[in-house]
Design an enzyme around this catalytic site. Structure first.
Site, PDB file in Angstrom:
ATOM      1  N   TRP A 112       0.805  -1.229   0.051  1.00 12.84           N
ATOM      2  CA  TRP A 112      -0.132  -0.032  -0.196  1.00 12.84           C
ATOM      3  C   TRP A 112       0.739   1.161   0.103  1.00 12.84           C
ATOM      4  CZ3 TRP A 112       0.435   3.596   3.950  1.00 12.84           C
ATOM      5  CH2 TRP A 112       1.164   3.136   4.976  1.00 12.84           C
ATOM      6  N   GLU A 155       7.186   8.779  13.900  1.00  9.16           N
ATOM      7  CA  GLU A 155       7.430   8.203  12.778  1.00  9.16           C
ATOM      8  C   GLU A 155       8.283   8.793  11.583  1.00  9.16           C
ATOM      9  OE1 GLU A 155       6.412   5.129  11.644  1.00  9.16           O
ATOM     10  OE2 GLU A 155       4.795   4.689  13.106  1.00  9.16           O
ATOM     11  N   GLU A 193       8.800   1.702   6.344  1.00  7.93           N
ATOM     12  CA  GLU A 193       8.239   2.563   7.344  1.00  7.93           C
ATOM     13  C   GLU A 193       8.026   4.191   7.166  1.00  7.93           C
ATOM     14  OE1 GLU A 193       7.917   2.242  10.900  1.00  7.93           O
ATOM     15  OE2 GLU A 193       8.136   0.150  11.036  1.00  7.93           O
ATOM     16  N   HIS A 196       4.725   5.356   6.784  1.00  2.00           N
ATOM     17  CA  HIS A 196       3.656   5.655   7.914  1.00  2.00           C
ATOM     18  C   HIS A 196       3.680   7.304   8.161  1.00  2.00           C
ATOM     19  CE1 HIS A 196       4.899   1.189   9.460  1.00  2.00           C
ATOM     20  NE2 HIS A 196       4.234   1.278   8.291  1.00  2.00           N
ATOM     21  N   GLU A 246       8.595  -2.188  18.030  1.00  3.71           N
ATOM     22  CA  GLU A 246       7.546  -2.505  17.002  1.00  3.71           C
ATOM     23  C   GLU A 246       6.400  -2.894  17.741  1.00  3.71           C
ATOM     24  OE1 GLU A 246       7.706  -1.740  14.191  1.00  3.71           O
ATOM     25  OE2 GLU A 246       9.716  -2.020  13.215  1.00  3.71           O
ATOM     26  N   THR A 249       4.622   0.162  19.155  1.00  3.76           N
ATOM     27  CA  THR A 249       3.913   1.045  18.105  1.00  3.76           C
ATOM     28  C   THR A 249       2.813   0.304  17.507  1.00  3.76           C
ATOM     29  OG1 THR A 249       6.155   1.365  17.360  1.00  3.76           O
ATOM     30  CG2 THR A 249       4.497   1.981  15.781  1.00  3.76           C
ATOM     31  N   ASP A 278       1.264  -3.014   9.710  1.00  6.03           N
ATOM     32  CA  ASP A 278       2.441  -2.896   9.174  1.00  6.03           C
ATOM     33  C   ASP A 278       3.714  -3.248  10.351  1.00  6.03           C
ATOM     34  OD1 ASP A 278       2.530  -2.691   6.393  1.00  6.03           O
ATOM     35  OD2 ASP A 278       3.639  -0.800   6.569  1.00  6.03           O
ATOM     36  N   GLU A 279       3.252  -2.511  11.355  1.00  5.43           N
ATOM     37  CA  GLU A 279       4.297  -2.753  12.515  1.00  5.43           C
ATOM     38  C   GLU A 279       4.066  -4.015  13.177  1.00  5.43           C
ATOM     39  OE1 GLU A 279       6.151  -0.355  12.871  1.00  5.43           O
ATOM     40  OE2 GLU A 279       5.058   1.428  12.667  1.00  5.43           O
ATOM     41  N   HIS A 282       6.398  -6.236  11.024  1.00  6.49           N
ATOM     42  CA  HIS A 282       7.784  -5.829  11.600  1.00  6.49           C
ATOM     43  C   HIS A 282       8.233  -6.366  12.824  1.00  6.49           C
ATOM     44  CE1 HIS A 282       7.719  -2.064   8.285  1.00  6.49           C
ATOM     45  NE2 HIS A 282       7.806  -3.394   8.161  1.00  6.49           N
TER      46      HIS A 282
END
Length: 426
Positions: A112, A155, A193, A196, A246, A249, A278-279, A282
């Site tokens: 995305w 971020e 990252e 974000h 992570e 977050t 996403d976090e 990760h």
């Protein structure tokens, strides 16, 4: 990664002040190190001002879970602390990193991008979409906006985090474009990252709810100030730190998504939710790295984990500054006030910190490790009790806040990000 702040502050943080309402964790006192020969020191790769690095005398004996490497001091801090077995373990991980770690990444053509969620300026419906975004954003209260801005600023300080990864012995990218798996991971993780901060920044700009110049000034100041989580150029310590961060977050963005839904902002709910996902991916990558280290060097991994927990996790935005907050709030600290608002709103709390400790202890099977003695056995015992220790301190903190509320002691701070409006907290 990056965020998160919250009720727990490290006493090693440069931003620690007596006025902090957060939970203070003790800093690490280092134990005596075994002798380190000149030949072993020469095996270390020391970037930068090598001549300023000196081998320190062992400090007086004290309880500690410091790593087993050389005690090398630069500018008053320990650096390049990874032990000889650690270098061997990192070398042995190269094949795993190539075949397994990089699978946690997604290619740019299928991942995305921020524009997928925002009004399209090329569309004839752009102004209608923008009006809808701004209408929904009007429902967001100011304490929520403070937390959302703080998350976004954290971020956006991504250059500091990439720089952090590129200080690690055996995992750095020496040229900026090396093709070994650790260098590839560092660059590709950074690239993922980067979306974000871009997405949150553009949303806040379009919302019209915040003072963007103040926000942008804060971003520049935070990147310029850097980040000092006391990692000692040691990948063992760093991968404990990133595993923790992570997850923190992910929790923070998931909670901002939950609150955005409560306030009726469906677009922001999607934005924060996709970033949280996403976090989470990760987080899975970094915890998998530590799992590999625990398999290959359980004592070294255990000591590193305990070392970071003993120090306390320094949050990535601990040097947050907008240039005016201290003057506007009689000595107030922007990071501490932002962290307190995040705790009060339930976005990231001291109990979240304790739960992360618990999660990692169980994820890495710390209680089940056998055959330990000495420092490693003490580290295991410390880690198994650490989350409960934090929760007890959190309960004391909560009781104090409740007493203050009953007595009418309500604190507040003004934030330049929201036009110097006051946000109350206790």
């Amino acid at each position: 990664m990056k965020m998160n702040l919250g009720g727990v502050q490290s006493a090693t943080s440069a931003m620690h002040t007596p006025s902090s309402s957060g939970l203070l964790l003790p800093s690490l006192q280092q134990a005596p190190r075994r002798g380190v020969t000149a030949n072993k020191l020469q095996q270390l790769i020391l970037p930068g001002p090598q001549a300023q690095a000196t081998l320190a005398e062992p400090p007086a004996a004290s309880p500690s879970f410091a790593s087993r490497g050389p005690l090398l001091i630069m500018s008053g801090q320990r650096v390049h602390s990874m032990h000889e077995q650690g270098f061997d373990c990192m070398r042995s991980l190269s094949s795993w990193a190539q075949n397994d770690l990089l699978r946690y990444l997604k290619p740019a053509d299928t991942n995305w991008q921020p524009s997928d969620f925002l009004p399209d300026p090329a569309s004839p419906e752009f102004f209608d979409q923008l009006t809808e975004l701004r209408k929904a954003a009007q429902q967001l209260p100011f304490d929520y906006l403070v937390v959302l801005v703080g998350d976004m600023v954290t971020e956006e300080a991504l250059p500091s985090y990439m720089n952090m990864l590129n200080t690690l012995d055996s995992a750095r990218d020496d040229t900026g474009a090396q093709d070994h798996p650790w260098a590839t991971w560092n660059r590709e993780w950074t690239a993922e990252e980067n979306r974000h901060g871009d997405l949150l920044n553009k949303y806040l700009y379009l919302s019209g709810r915040v003072n963007m110049r103040s926000v942008e000034s804060t971003i520049q100041r935070l990147i310029g100030s850097g980040l000092d989580p006391k990692l000692e150029n040691n990948p063992y310590l760093c991968f404990v730190y990133t595993s923790f961060q992570e997850r923190a977050t992910k929790i923070s963005h998931a909670n901002t998504a939950r609150l955005a839904s409560y306030y009726g902002d469906n677009l922001l709910t999607k934005i924060c939710g996709i970033i949280a996902a996403d976090e989470g991916r990760h987080e899975a990558a970094y915890t998998a790295i530590m799992e590999q280290l625990f398999e290959r060097d359980p004592e070294g991994a255990l000591l590193a984990f305990a070392d970071m927990m003993k120090k306390g996790i320094v949050m990535p935005a601990h040097l947050l500054d907008d240039g005016v907050h201290t003057a506007n709030n009689v000595g107030g600290n922007l990071f501490i006030d932002y962290a307190t608002v995040a705790d009060n709103t339930g976005v990231y709390t001291t109990n979240d910190y304790a739960n992360i400790v618990d999660h990692l202890v169980n994820r890495w099977n710390v209680p089940q490790i056998q055959g330990l003695s000495g420092d490693a056995a003490a580290a295991q015992e410390f880690l198994c009790l650490h989350a409960d220790r934090i929760r007890r301190l959190a309960n004391i903190q909560a009781e104090r806040r409740l007493r203050d509320r009953k007595r009418g002691k309500v604190k507040s701070a003004s934030f330049s990000w929201i036009g110097n409006r006051q946000v109350a907290f206790t």
